[in-house]
Design a protein around this motif. Sequence first.
Motif, PDB file in Angstrom:
ATOM      1  N   SER A  69       4.516   3.902  -2.959  1.00 30.70           N
ATOM      2  CA  SER A  69       4.184   2.580  -2.437  1.00 30.70           C
ATOM      3  C   SER A  69       3.123   2.754  -1.366  1.00 30.70           C
ATOM      4  N   GLN A  70       2.350   1.709  -1.168  1.00 35.78           N
ATOM      5  CA  GLN A  70       1.325   1.725  -0.129  1.00 35.78           C
ATOM      6  C   GLN A  70       1.523   0.483   0.728  1.00 35.78           C
ATOM      7  N   SER A  71       1.611   0.678   2.037  1.00 29.13           N
ATOM      8  CA  SER A  71       1.732  -0.474   2.926  1.00 29.13           C
ATOM      9  C   SER A  71       0.394  -1.196   2.989  1.00 29.13           C
ATOM     10  N   LEU A  72       0.429  -2.452   3.347  1.00 26.47           N
ATOM     11  CA  LEU A  72      -0.797  -3.237   3.469  1.00 26.47           C
ATOM     12  C   LEU A  72      -1.703  -2.626   4.541  1.00 26.47           C
ATOM     13  N   PRO A  73      -3.020  -2.761   4.374  1.00 28.08           N
ATOM     14  CA  PRO A  73      -3.946  -2.194   5.355  1.00 28.08           C
ATOM     15  C   PRO A  73      -3.661  -2.640   6.793  1.00 28.08           C
ATOM     16  N   CYS A  74      -3.210  -3.873   6.971  1.00 27.15           N
ATOM     17  CA  CYS A  74      -2.918  -4.350   8.330  1.00 27.15           C
ATOM     18  C   CYS A  74      -1.721  -3.625   8.944  1.00 27.15           C
ATOM     19  N   TYR A  75      -0.934  -2.903   8.095  1.00 31.35           N
ATOM     20  CA  TYR A  75       0.197  -2.106   8.579  1.00 31.35           C
ATOM     21  C   TYR A  75      -0.090  -0.613   8.470  1.00 31.35           C
ATOM     22  N   GLY A  76      -1.350  -0.250   8.337  1.00 27.83           N
ATOM     23  CA  GLY A  76      -1.741   1.157   8.328  1.00 27.83           C
ATOM     24  C   GLY A  76      -2.102   1.731   6.980  1.00 27.83           C
ATOM     25  N   GLY A  77      -1.730   1.070   5.870  1.00 31.60           N
ATOM     26  CA  GLY A  77      -2.095   1.555   4.541  1.00 31.60           C
ATOM     27  C   GLY A  77      -1.439   2.858   4.139  1.00 31.60           C
ATOM     28  N   GLU A  78      -0.339   3.227   4.781  1.00 34.71           N
ATOM     29  CA  GLU A  78       0.340   4.496   4.503  1.00 34.71           C
ATOM     30  C   GLU A  78       0.889   4.538   3.080  1.00 34.71           C
TER      31      GLU A  78
END
Length: 97
Positions: A69-78
């Motif tokens: 999974s990838q977090s949203l860019p506003c949450y770091g994109g991890e």
Amino acid sequence: MSMNMGWKEEEDASPDVQKFCNEVKASIEKKLGKKSIYNAINFRAVETKILYIAKVHVGNNECVHLKMSQSLPCYGGEVKLEQFQYPKSKEDDIEPF
């Protein structure tokens, strides 16, 4: 009700998918041991492109299927390893899990 849940058809791996696989490589190596090869072959993504399953060649005819999974860019994109399936072969289709 379909169990597809918005998964797209299988595609050849892109440089971005290889990058995501590289980001979870240390997690996989802890579980499987170090492998001499680590090349993404193909992948499937959910319509939102926040969840991926990739087939990664790890040597001989062995592959591992990674669910990431990838977090949203506003949450770091991890990129985070969610689950994996091993052993798999190059011939095994990628099925949502």
